[in-house]
Motif scaffolding. Structure first.
Motif, PDB file in Angstrom:
ATOM      1  N   VAL A  21       0.849  -1.203   0.000  1.00 38.15           N
ATOM      2  CA  VAL A  21       0.000   0.000   0.000  1.00 38.15           C
ATOM      3  C   VAL A  21       0.876   1.242   0.000  1.00 38.15           C
ATOM      4  N   ARG A  22       1.911   1.235   0.826  1.00 34.79           N
ATOM      5  CA  ARG A  22       2.795   2.406   0.884  1.00 34.79           C
ATOM      6  C   ARG A  22       3.580   2.574  -0.408  1.00 34.79           C
ATOM      7  N   ARG A  23       3.985   1.451  -1.029  1.00 33.78           N
ATOM      8  CA  ARG A  23       4.672   1.576  -2.325  1.00 33.78           C
ATOM      9  C   ARG A  23       3.740   2.178  -3.361  1.00 33.78           C
ATOM     10  N   ALA A  24       2.474   1.776  -3.333  1.00 32.98           N
ATOM     11  CA  ALA A  24       1.495   2.335  -4.269  1.00 32.98           C
ATOM     12  C   ALA A  24       1.295   3.829  -4.007  1.00 32.98           C
ATOM     13  N   MET A  25       1.299   4.220  -2.746  1.00 36.91           N
ATOM     14  CA  MET A  25       1.169   5.636  -2.425  1.00 36.91           C
ATOM     15  C   MET A  25       2.368   6.431  -2.942  1.00 36.91           C
ATOM     16  N   LEU A  39      -5.248   9.754  -1.952  1.00 34.65           N
ATOM     17  CA  LEU A  39      -4.411   8.565  -1.770  1.00 34.65           C
ATOM     18  C   LEU A  39      -5.234   7.348  -1.377  1.00 34.65           C
ATOM     19  N   ALA A  40      -6.356   7.580  -0.700  1.00 33.24           N
ATOM     20  CA  ALA A  40      -7.201   6.477  -0.230  1.00 33.24           C
ATOM     21  C   ALA A  40      -8.047   5.861  -1.338  1.00 33.24           C
ATOM     22  N   GLU A  41      -8.311   6.608  -2.405  1.00 35.16           N
ATOM     23  CA  GLU A  41      -9.251   6.170  -3.453  1.00 35.16           C
ATOM     24  C   GLU A  41      -9.057   4.736  -3.952  1.00 35.16           C
ATOM     25  N   PRO A  42      -7.847   4.331  -4.319  1.00 38.91           N
ATOM     26  CA  PRO A  42      -7.733   2.984  -4.910  1.00 38.91           C
ATOM     27  C   PRO A  42      -7.776   1.829  -3.914  1.00 38.91           C
ATOM     28  N   PHE A  43      -7.833   2.124  -2.630  1.00 46.44           N
ATOM     29  CA  PHE A  43      -7.730   1.072  -1.625  1.00 46.44           C
ATOM     30  C   PHE A  43      -9.057   0.850  -0.912  1.00 46.44           C
ATOM     31  N   SER A  44      -9.308  -0.380  -0.569  1.00 46.48           N
ATOM     32  CA  SER A  44     -10.515  -0.694   0.203  1.00 46.48           C
ATOM     33  C   SER A  44     -10.135  -0.847   1.675  1.00 46.48           C
ATOM     34  N   ILE A  45      -9.516   0.196   2.194  1.00 50.02           N
ATOM     35  CA  ILE A  45      -9.145   0.232   3.608  1.00 50.02           C
ATOM     36  C   ILE A  45      -9.700   1.525   4.197  1.00 50.02           C
ATOM     37  N   THR A  46      -9.741   1.600   5.503  1.00 49.07           N
ATOM     38  CA  THR A  46     -10.317   2.777   6.155  1.00 49.07           C
ATOM     39  C   THR A  46      -9.402   3.989   5.982  1.00 49.07           C
ATOM     40  N   LYS A  47      -9.983   5.155   6.127  1.00 54.95           N
ATOM     41  CA  LYS A  47      -9.181   6.388   6.072  1.00 54.95           C
ATOM     42  C   LYS A  47      -8.170   6.403   7.215  1.00 54.95           C
ATOM     43  N   GLN A  48      -8.555   5.802   8.339  1.00 51.28           N
ATOM     44  CA  GLN A  48      -7.645   5.720   9.472  1.00 51.28           C
ATOM     45  C   GLN A  48      -6.401   4.903   9.089  1.00 51.28           C
ATOM     46  N   ALA A  49      -6.618   3.804   8.377  1.00 57.34           N
ATOM     47  CA  ALA A  49      -5.490   2.983   7.927  1.00 57.34           C
ATOM     48  C   ALA A  49      -4.633   3.755   6.932  1.00 57.34           C
ATOM     49  N   VAL A  50      -5.267   4.501   6.036  1.00 56.02           N
ATOM     50  CA  VAL A  50      -4.523   5.313   5.068  1.00 56.02           C
ATOM     51  C   VAL A  50      -3.692   6.356   5.816  1.00 56.02           C
ATOM     52  N   SER A  51      -4.296   6.989   6.806  1.00 58.90           N
ATOM     53  CA  SER A  51      -3.570   7.986   7.606  1.00 58.90           C
ATOM     54  C   SER A  51      -2.363   7.364   8.305  1.00 58.90           C
ATOM     55  N   ARG A  52      -2.538   6.154   8.788  1.00 58.41           N
ATOM     56  CA  ARG A  52      -1.419   5.466   9.449  1.00 58.41           C
ATOM     57  C   ARG A  52      -0.299   5.190   8.453  1.00 58.41           C
ATOM     58  N   HIS A  53      -0.636   4.760   7.247  1.00 57.48           N
ATOM     59  CA  HIS A  53       0.379   4.533   6.208  1.00 57.48           C
ATOM     60  C   HIS A  53       1.117   5.837   5.901  1.00 57.48           C
ATOM     61  N   ILE A  54       0.378   6.921   5.828  1.00 51.63           N
ATOM     62  CA  ILE A  54       0.993   8.224   5.555  1.00 51.63           C
ATOM     63  C   ILE A  54       1.942   8.610   6.689  1.00 51.63           C
ATOM     64  N   GLN A  55       1.546   8.340   7.924  1.00 47.90           N
ATOM     65  CA  GLN A  55       2.416   8.639   9.067  1.00 47.90           C
ATOM     66  C   GLN A  55       3.719   7.848   8.994  1.00 47.90           C
TER      67      GLN A  55
END
Length: 114
Positions: A21-25, A39-55
């Protein structure tokens, strides 16, 4: 900069890039800056999970964030990727030299067999 600091930065960056996921980001940010929602659009994960990946990417020094009115776009840090590329290239060049030496030895053996 101390060797330990460089090693720690490389460790954080490679660990961050170990997740697909992070490589895709990172791939997405290589084309243009993006918000968390973009960044969250292509993934079927929560925004919270996306935020964690960004962190994780931020902590690794691979991306930065800024504020533009209500938007908080993420930006790829090209210098951080260049540091990773330089580290990889150092070892790639060593391996290539070893393969060239091996090729030369094999060519010598082949010539001696004639």
């Amino acid at each position: 900069m101390a060797v330990d600091e460089v090693e720690e930065r490389l460790n954080r960056a490679f660990t961050a890039l170990g997740d697909p996921v992070r490589r895709a980001m990172i791939a997405r940010l290589s084309r243009a800056d993006a918000t968390v929602n973009e960044l969250a659009e292509p993934f079927s994960i929560t925004k919270q999970a996306v935020s964690r990946h960004i962190q994780v990417l931020e902590a690794a020094g691979l991306i930065t964030r800024s504020r533009d009115a209500q938007r908080r776009p993420c930006h790829l840090d090209a210098a951080a990727l260049e540091e990773l590329t330089s580290w990889i290239d150092k070892y790639r060049l060593v391996a290539e030299r070893r393969y060239r030496r091996l090729d030369a030895v094999l060519e010598t053996i082949k010539e001696q067999e004639k």
